[in-house]
Design a protein around this motif. Structure first.
Motif, PDB file in Angstrom:
ATOM      1  N   ALA A 365       0.671  -0.889  -0.209  1.00 52.12           N
ATOM      2  CA  ALA A 365       0.313  -0.356   0.091  1.00 52.12           C
ATOM      3  C   ALA A 365       0.728   0.487   0.063  1.00 52.12           C
ATOM      4  CB  ALA A 365      -1.102   0.453   1.463  1.00 52.12           C
ATOM      5  N   LEU A 366       1.779   1.346   0.289  1.00 53.71           N
ATOM      6  CA  LEU A 366       2.821   2.645   0.155  1.00 53.71           C
ATOM      7  C   LEU A 366       3.337   2.566  -0.997  1.00 53.71           C
ATOM      8  CD1 LEU A 366       5.799   0.717   2.425  1.00 53.71           C
ATOM      9  CD2 LEU A 366       4.330   2.804   3.548  1.00 53.71           C
ATOM     10  N   VAL A 393      11.054  -6.902  -3.201  1.00 51.60           N
ATOM     11  CA  VAL A 393       9.949  -5.704  -3.093  1.00 51.60           C
ATOM     12  C   VAL A 393      10.477  -4.647  -4.157  1.00 51.60           C
ATOM     13  CG1 VAL A 393       9.230  -3.483  -1.701  1.00 51.60           C
ATOM     14  CG2 VAL A 393       9.834  -6.257  -0.135  1.00 51.60           C
ATOM     15  N   THR A 394       9.649  -4.418  -4.791  1.00 51.87           N
ATOM     16  CA  THR A 394       9.344  -3.564  -5.803  1.00 51.87           C
ATOM     17  C   THR A 394       9.563  -1.928  -6.188  1.00 51.87           C
ATOM     18  OG1 THR A 394       9.880  -5.222  -7.343  1.00 51.87           O
ATOM     19  CG2 THR A 394      10.056  -3.481  -8.527  1.00 51.87           C
ATOM     20  N   ALA A 395      10.117  -0.970  -6.609  1.00 49.34           N
ATOM     21  CA  ALA A 395       9.443   0.114  -6.296  1.00 49.34           C
ATOM     22  C   ALA A 395       9.727   1.608  -7.420  1.00 49.34           C
ATOM     23  CB  ALA A 395       9.735   1.193  -4.887  1.00 49.34           C
ATOM     24  N   ALA A 403      13.373   5.975  -5.759  1.00 55.27           N
ATOM     25  CA  ALA A 403      12.822   4.105  -6.149  1.00 55.27           C
ATOM     26  C   ALA A 403      13.875   3.440  -4.462  1.00 55.27           C
ATOM     27  CB  ALA A 403      13.174   3.349  -6.973  1.00 55.27           C
ATOM     28  N   LEU A 404      14.684   4.018  -4.442  1.00 47.67           N
ATOM     29  CA  LEU A 404      15.530   2.758  -3.696  1.00 47.67           C
ATOM     30  C   LEU A 404      15.027   3.010  -2.300  1.00 47.67           C
ATOM     31  CD1 LEU A 404      18.482   3.136  -5.289  1.00 47.67           C
ATOM     32  CD2 LEU A 404      17.653   0.978  -4.962  1.00 47.67           C
ATOM     33  N   LYS A 405      14.977   3.861  -1.610  1.00 44.44           N
ATOM     34  CA  LYS A 405      14.147   4.624  -1.194  1.00 44.44           C
ATOM     35  C   LYS A 405      13.039   3.908  -0.219  1.00 44.44           C
ATOM     36  CE  LYS A 405      16.213   9.371   0.087  1.00 44.44           C
ATOM     37  NZ  LYS A 405      16.175  10.096   0.041  1.00 44.44           N
ATOM     38  N   ARG A 406      11.960   3.759  -1.356  1.00 41.15           N
ATOM     39  CA  ARG A 406      10.505   3.584  -1.261  1.00 41.15           C
ATOM     40  C   ARG A 406      10.604   1.813  -1.227  1.00 41.15           C
ATOM     41  NH1 ARG A 406       6.781   6.480  -5.881  1.00 41.15           N
ATOM     42  NH2 ARG A 406       6.456   8.706  -4.396  1.00 41.15           N
TER      43      ARG A 406
END
Ligand code: AMP
Ligand code: GLY
Length: 451
Positions: A365-366, A393-395, A403-406
């Motif tokens: 949900a993030l 976990v992919t962002a 993207a890495l932080k997410r």
């Protein structure tokens, strides 16, 4: 006129197949999705089919009986076993190279000979079928900066030994050819290769046998521990865009490696249809091919699918039908990163399974976060671990640091006992002062403005 909706079958069980199924499900052309055998993640997208991806006759029978319009091969073993040839013989459409073309991955001796014949840059090498001849060759070399490889498919890099000394190379030859660690077939053909150094990169392109269209380069992290230490794994994370590439990188790799490969395969009577994955090393003497794979990478595919704007099903059908154009591949601007979470003690041969996994819904949900399952199953309604690598976990975001932080925020929310993951995916990139360079994308693939 409304065209018929398609039933699609994906072959494989991992995060790569979850990401492929996820992207395929976004196509307005698709009716039903089946994944054989799939995992708990693919079960949320389509229907898992309890047939091994290596049971070629079982898969052909299933596809015929269930009116499958398109089969997508995720894993490499079925390609080496001739799954594409078997489907085509049964009149079934399938995305992937035929067995003879899949030798680019299943036989390193074939791939190296092919690259030599077509002037595709690859480290200098010699091929051996005889242990004593291989030893004599080692003796004749000035030093032991070499790589010893089995020609056939080697699981998780087990068929590749990177050496500093001749003694190490001798030991590797003994292990592969005399002790036959990887079996009888693997002991038959060995390659001794010049050892190069430089950053590595995975480059992907689609091909219809004549035309190749680039996807984009992705960097993965193969070692288990931070700082690229510890044993090799199937891949602990991936990201794109890769900041340390020159602006014309994709065009150069297309010209010097991908296009000559597609043309050479066609000229030799083995047209290559599918995705071509070139494992590259950026050396002082230019880009060199370390290996070809005839399938999507895992976890690179999570990043590829997250940034692919255009319809994957249409692109795959264009490949199969020999009408691929650059318009079939449109890439989004921005960045994507995948962080793999693995079982405790992976990549050791034994590790616990059945560990309960929690927090996946919170992670998903993030903002910008997605979860792709690799080794998960559902037991009594509960999500549990089932393989060494468990889930990624992919962002996506406008920039790579974001993207890495997410992705790491998603990792923070996802729990199972003893979960291992690398904390340095994107290695150093997040500390960059400047925004990542997005200019290496080909304008012809329809990239939006980099932000
Ligand atoms: P391969 O399966 O051939 O890609 O090899 C697996 C890994 O071994 C690569 O990702 C590299 O890290 C390393 N490797 C393979 N070939 C070479 C080479 N010629 N020089 C240096 N490292 C290599
Ligand atoms: N991540 C490397 C591979 O899929 O072979």
């Amino acid at each position: 006129m409304q065209s018929k909706k398609l039933n699609v079958l994906v072959l494989g069980y991992g995060a790569r197949e979850h990401a492929l199924a996820w992207k395929i499900a976004q196509s307005p052309r698709v009716n039903r999705i089946f994944v054989a055998p799939g995992n708990a993640g693919t079960a949320e997208i389509g229907t898992n089919v309890p047939i091994s991806d290596e049971d070629v006759p079982g898969l052909v029978a299933f596809a015929s009986q269930n009116k499958i319009d398109l089969t997508v091969v995720g894993t490499n073993d079925p390609l080496a076993f001739g799954v594409v040839d078997a489907f085509q013989a049964a009149g079934l459409a399938i995305f992937g190279p035929q067995q003879a073309a899949a030798r680019l991955e299943s036989s390193k001796a074939f791939a190296k000979g092919f690259m030599q014949r077509h002037n595709i840059p690859t480290p200098a090498f010699a091929t051996f079928h005889d242990y004593n001849e291989a030893l004599a060759y080692l003796d004749s070399l000035p030093n032991g900066r070499l790589v010893v490889k089995v020609s056939g498919l080697g699981k998780m890099g087990l068929g590749v030994t990177v050496c500093d000394t001749k003694a190490q190379a001798q030991a590797a030859l003994h292990t592969y050819m005399v002790e036959k660690l990887l079996g009888e077939a693997a002991a038959q053909t060995i390659i001794i290769e010049e050892r190069l150094s430089g950053p590595e990169l995975s480059m992907f392109a689609l091909s219809d046998g004549k035309t190749a269209v680039p996807l984009f380069p992705v960097r993965d992290h193969k070692r288990i521990f931070d700082g690229d230490t510890g044993p090799n794994t199937g891949g602990m994370g991936a990201f794109a865009p890769v900041p340390d590439l020159p602006a014309n990188f994709v065009a150069e790799v297309m010209d010097s490696i991908i296009q000559p490969t597609i043309e050479g395969m066609a000229a030799e009577g083995n047209p290559y249809v599918g995705v071509l994955f070139a494992g590259l090393m950026l050396t002082e003497c230019g880009v060199q091919v370390l290996e070809f794979n005839c399938r999507f990478g895992n976890p690179e595919t999570l990043v590829l699918m997250s940034l692919l704007e255009s319809d994957l099903v249409e692109a795959m059908r264009a490949c199969i039908e020999g009408r691929l154009t650059p318009a079939h591949v449109q890439i989004r601007s921005g960045a994507a990163a995948a962080v793999m979470m693995a079982s405790p003690s992976y990549p050791a041969e034994s590790f616990p399974t059945g560990l309960p996994i929690s927090g996946t819904e919170i992670a998903r949900a993030l903002p910008g976060v997605n979860l792709f399952h690799h080794g998960t199953s559902c037991e009594n309604g509960r999500l549990v671990t089932s393989r060494g690598r468990v889930l990624a976990v992919t962002a996506t975001a406008h920039s790579l640091p974001c993207a890495l932080k997410r992705a790491y925020r998603g990792v923070d929310q996802t729990h199972f006992a003893g979960a291992q993951f690398r904390r340095d995916i994107g290695g150093g990139v997040v500390q960059l002062q400047k925004p990542p360079i997005l200019g290496w994308y080909e304008p012809s693939v329809g990239l939006g403005t980099a932000v």
